[in-house]
Design an enzyme around this catalytic site. Sequence first.
Site: not given
Ligand SMILES: *Cc1c(COP(=O)(O)O)cnc(C)c1O
Length: 360
Positions: A102, A172, A196
């Site tokens: 990520w 993030d 999540k």
């Molecule tokens: C799931 C996830 C993403 C991607 O998210 P989208 O909703 O598909 O844009 C980005 N960063 C992390 C850490 C994630 O767990």
Amino acid sequence: MPRVFNFSAGPATLPETVLRQAADEMLDWHGSGMSVMEMSHRGKEFIAIHAEAESLLRELMGIPANYKVLFLQGGAIGENAIVPMNMLRGRASADYVDTGEWSKNSIKEAKRYARVNVAASSEKDGYTRIPPQQEWKLDPGAAYVHICSNETIGGVEYHWTPELGEVPLVADMSSNFISRPIDVSRYGLIYAGTQKNVGPAGATIVIVRDDLIGQALPVTPSAFDYKTQADNDSMFNTPPTYTIYIAGLVFRWIRQQGGLPAIEASNRRKAALLYDHLATTSFFYNPVAAADRSLMNVPFKLRDESLDEAFLKGAQERGMVQLKGHRSVGGMRASIYNAMPIEGVAALVAYMKDFEARHG
Ligand SMILES: *Cc1c(COP(=O)(O)O)cnc(C)c1O
């Protein structure tokens, strides 16, 4: 069909009580005669739902008054572009710490807008650790430092907060958002997709210190300019209304559990069950450095990969689904977010023991 234990990395399992309440309110929300899905985002009902979701989140996380809370669209991947557009603030470069899939994604996208300095990377170690801050080579001119606080695929998590002085820390937090208390004031900006730990897919929560907004690049789409959205209570465009409603129910559920300290205690108990078992066996293994293991996403492999399919099939038969690891790393991954009950983790560990006894 009884409910399964769903170990999906996202969209992910939600508290059953939240789903039941949403079902009860589906056709008639609080005597309005309509579903939340059908409400105008500018009507008084939805404005109340939105305000309550924001105020619950502020209370749970202790978000200081000088931070804006935005509910946007675009997901965390969208935010990978929206962050540099908003956060460069007249500077040309930004620091990124590379800890896995990520953060690699964030770096690739940011390069379209900024000069990216990769301040540290654990790629050489197969992304099995978080580089300690002493190893970081920060650019003194960087507009911000970006981290991924929990690598959903690799299962590595920061259990500490970088100390950066005046330079804003951007995180993030998609996969460990509201999994434990944090000190929001140590961050310039936090972003997280909702699918999540918060609710259904569709919203991105952005928590940003208010002095950092208002200097977006001119090319920034208006709907993704944090200042425009903050000035319009996230309603410059139609927000993901149903997702915001479910998020509010999940925030209330967390408060009923005892807030983030209680959620953290529960998450630690669940993760310990799984990691403690992994420590007792060589039939399964997790490659991540002990100090950096994720409490949310636990990847593990079978030494004998030819048994992978049988393991997954047996799990499915016992009502445990979505344990297959991400296609980029293979093996297994158990995502054990806030809403995964400890019974689910206990059932998984019991099954792992049973499987090993039969195949080990
Ligand atoms: C799931 C996830 C993403 C991607 O998210 P989208 O909703 O598909 O844009 C980005 N960063 C992390 C850490 C994630 O767990």
